[in-house]
Design an enzyme around this catalytic site. Structure first.
Site, PDB file in Angstrom:
ATOM      1  N   ASP A   8       0.878  -1.152   0.000  1.00 15.95           N
ATOM      2  CA  ASP A   8       0.000   0.000   0.000  1.00 15.95           C
ATOM      3  C   ASP A   8       0.932   1.223   0.000  1.00 15.95           C
ATOM      4  O   ASP A   8       2.122   1.104   0.332  1.00 15.95           O
ATOM      5  CB  ASP A   8      -0.867  -0.038   1.263  1.00 15.95           C
ATOM      6  N   LEU A   9       0.419   2.375  -0.379  1.00 20.30           N
ATOM      7  CA  LEU A   9       1.260   3.588  -0.412  1.00 20.30           C
ATOM      8  C   LEU A   9       1.014   4.497   0.802  1.00 20.30           C
ATOM      9  O   LEU A   9       1.898   4.705   1.634  1.00 20.30           O
ATOM     10  CB  LEU A   9       0.990   4.363  -1.708  1.00 20.30           C
ATOM     11  N   ASP A  10      -0.220   5.032   0.842  1.00 17.52           N
ATOM     12  CA  ASP A  10      -0.528   6.050   1.853  1.00 17.52           C
ATOM     13  C   ASP A  10      -0.530   5.446   3.257  1.00 17.52           C
ATOM     14  O   ASP A  10      -1.314   4.552   3.558  1.00 17.52           O
ATOM     15  CB  ASP A  10      -1.902   6.674   1.544  1.00 17.52           C
ATOM     16  N   THR A  16       1.314  10.188   3.636  1.00 15.80           N
ATOM     17  CA  THR A  16       0.238  10.840   2.881  1.00 15.80           C
ATOM     18  C   THR A  16      -1.156  10.519   3.419  1.00 15.80           C
ATOM     19  O   THR A  16      -2.107  11.207   3.047  1.00 15.80           O
ATOM     20  CB  THR A  16       0.321  10.447   1.399  1.00 15.80           C
ATOM     21  N   LYS A  44      -9.346   5.562   5.936  1.00 17.87           N
ATOM     22  CA  LYS A  44      -8.050   5.054   5.461  1.00 17.87           C
ATOM     23  C   LYS A  44      -8.236   3.916   4.455  1.00 17.87           C
ATOM     24  O   LYS A  44      -8.951   2.958   4.730  1.00 17.87           O
ATOM     25  CB  LYS A  44      -7.203   4.539   6.633  1.00 17.87           C
ATOM     26  N   SER A 115      -2.116   0.514  -4.375  1.00 13.32           N
ATOM     27  CA  SER A 115      -2.734   1.669  -3.726  1.00 13.32           C
ATOM     28  C   SER A 115      -4.044   2.007  -4.417  1.00 13.32           C
ATOM     29  O   SER A 115      -4.122   1.949  -5.648  1.00 13.32           O
ATOM     30  CB  SER A 115      -1.795   2.878  -3.816  1.00 13.32           C
ATOM     31  N   ALA A 116      -5.029   2.391  -3.624  1.00 17.67           N
ATOM     32  CA  ALA A 116      -6.317   2.828  -4.183  1.00 17.67           C
ATOM     33  C   ALA A 116      -6.212   4.218  -4.811  1.00 17.67           C
ATOM     34  O   ALA A 116      -7.123   4.669  -5.485  1.00 17.67           O
ATOM     35  CB  ALA A 116      -7.375   2.846  -3.082  1.00 17.67           C
ATOM     36  N   LYS A 146     -10.954  -1.535  -1.825  1.00 18.52           N
ATOM     37  CA  LYS A 146     -10.710  -2.220  -0.551  1.00 18.52           C
ATOM     38  C   LYS A 146     -11.942  -1.990   0.321  1.00 18.52           C
ATOM     39  O   LYS A 146     -12.495  -0.890   0.285  1.00 18.52           O
ATOM     40  CB  LYS A 146      -9.464  -1.632   0.135  1.00 18.52           C
ATOM     41  N   GLU A 170      -0.007  -3.038   4.757  1.00 18.53           N
ATOM     42  CA  GLU A 170      -1.116  -2.078   4.838  1.00 18.53           C
ATOM     43  C   GLU A 170      -1.164  -1.371   6.192  1.00 18.53           C
ATOM     44  O   GLU A 170      -0.823  -1.954   7.217  1.00 18.53           O
ATOM     45  CB  GLU A 170      -2.432  -2.850   4.712  1.00 18.53           C
ATOM     46  N   ASP A 171      -1.688  -0.148   6.194  1.00 15.32           N
ATOM     47  CA  ASP A 171      -1.937   0.554   7.457  1.00 15.32           C
ATOM     48  C   ASP A 171      -3.430   0.628   7.782  1.00 15.32           C
ATOM     49  O   ASP A 171      -3.798   1.124   8.839  1.00 15.32           O
ATOM     50  CB  ASP A 171      -1.390   1.990   7.389  1.00 15.32           C
TER      51      ASP A 171
HETATM   52  C1  BG6 Z   1      -5.919   5.515  -0.442  1.00 11.01           C
HETATM   53  C2  BG6 Z   1      -5.964   6.447   0.752  1.00 11.01           C
HETATM   54  O1  BG6 Z   1      -4.615   5.040  -0.585  1.00 11.01           O
HETATM   55  O2  BG6 Z   1      -6.282   6.214  -1.621  1.00 11.01           O
HETATM   56  C3  BG6 Z   1      -7.324   7.111   0.843  1.00 11.01           C
HETATM   57  O3  BG6 Z   1      -5.688   5.700   1.928  1.00 11.01           O
HETATM   58  C4  BG6 Z   1      -7.675   7.791  -0.472  1.00 11.01           C
HETATM   59  O4  BG6 Z   1      -7.292   8.061   1.894  1.00 11.01           O
HETATM   60  C5  BG6 Z   1      -7.590   6.766  -1.600  1.00 11.01           C
HETATM   61  O5  BG6 Z   1      -8.993   8.333  -0.420  1.00 11.01           O
HETATM   62  C6  BG6 Z   1      -7.920   7.368  -2.973  1.00 11.01           C
HETATM   63  O6  BG6 Z   1      -6.966   8.332  -3.301  1.00 11.01           O
HETATM   64  P1  BG6 Z   1      -7.078   9.337  -4.513  1.00 11.01           P
HETATM   65  O7  BG6 Z   1      -5.727  10.007  -4.523  1.00 11.01           O
HETATM   66  O8  BG6 Z   1      -7.324   8.546  -5.754  1.00 11.01           O
HETATM   67  O9  BG6 Z   1      -8.197  10.261  -4.214  1.00 11.01           O
HETATM   68 MG    MG Z   2      -2.910   3.131   3.427  1.00 13.94          MG
END
Ligand code: BG6
Ligand code: MG
Length: 217
Positions: A8-10, A16, A44, A115-116, A146, A170-171
């Site tokens: 996962d990224l954020d 982030t 999250k 990452s989403a 997710k 993942e967090d």
């Molecule tokens: C996830 C984050 O990685 O991405 C969420 O944890 C975020 O907080 C989601 O809403 C979607 O991100 P984005 O940048 O496509 O709006």
């Molecule tokens: Mg995350």
């Protein structure tokens, strides 16, 4: 035998998740949904439109906004978020992550991103980590976010590995559910209470080492 790591990224690679939170709080304040730690936690890992819908649900505001209004609010959140991302640099990589990525590469493990966030490639550029992530699942092509396992199933697929050969990191609670649902080994970063379904939990990214993982498995 483990052959690949799917990240996962954020909140795992960079802080982030805090920036997403800040940007969503601006929207919650605007529409009138009370902000609290539970809402921040529940957001999250959740994709953009599902996040907005959660904020509207929590404020009992669903009826008040048309689809067009919602797209405008989601766009506003993204503009807020990108303003924050603009200030980022490699100093925003979470502790130990660069070293962990190097050790994975040195030991021949495959690496992918699940990452989403549609902004993930931009964030990786800012962090100067793009070279590690040749394999990125494109969240725009997913039918479900997710906690659905789809994103982690795709992660294993793009690495040409079976799920049992992959560890996901993942967090978020929904992220751990997605990894587990895909049949992969899950590592949670954060609170063991919240990430109780993870196979392994580390309180912080600086505990993320191959030696610690081998010990815990
Ligand atoms: C996830 C984050 O990685 O991405 C969420 O944890 C975020 O907080 C989601 O809403 C979607 O991100 P984005 O940048 O496509 O709006
Ligand atoms: Mg995350």
């Amino acid at each position: 035998k483990i052959k690949g790591f799917i990240f996962d990224l954020d909140g795992v690679i960079s802080n982030t998740s805090v920036l997403h939170s800040k940007a969503w709080k601006q929207i919650a304040d605007k529409v009138g949904t009370p902000w609290n730690d539970k809402l921040a936690e529940d957001l999250k890992g959740v994709d953009r439109m599902d996040s907005l819908n959660l904020i509207l649900d929590r404020g009992n505001l669903q009826g008040k906004y048309s689809e067009e209004d919602k797209l405008a609010l989601a766009q506003e959140k993204n503009d807020n978020y990108l303003n924050l991302v603009d200030q980022m640099s490699p100093a925003d990589i979470l502790p130990g992550i660069k070293e962990f990525l190097d050790s994975l590469r040195d030991n021949g493990y495959l690496i992918a991103l699940a990452s989403a966030s549609k902004n993930a490639p931009t964030v990786l550029e800012k962090l100067q980590l793009s070279e590690y992530f040749q394999k990125v699942v494109n969240p725009a092509l997913l039918s479900k976010g997710k906690p659905d396992p789809e994103i982690y199933t795709k992660g294993a697929e793009i690495l040409d590995l079976a799920p049992e050969q992959c560890i996901g990191i993942e967090d978020a609670e929904v992220g751990i559910a997605a990894i587990n649902g895909a049949g992969e080994t899950s590592i949670g970063i954060g609170s063991a209470d919240i990430l109780k379904d993870a196979d392994i939990v580390f309180a912080s990214t600086d505990e993320l080492t191959l030696a610690n993982i081998e010990k815990a498995l």
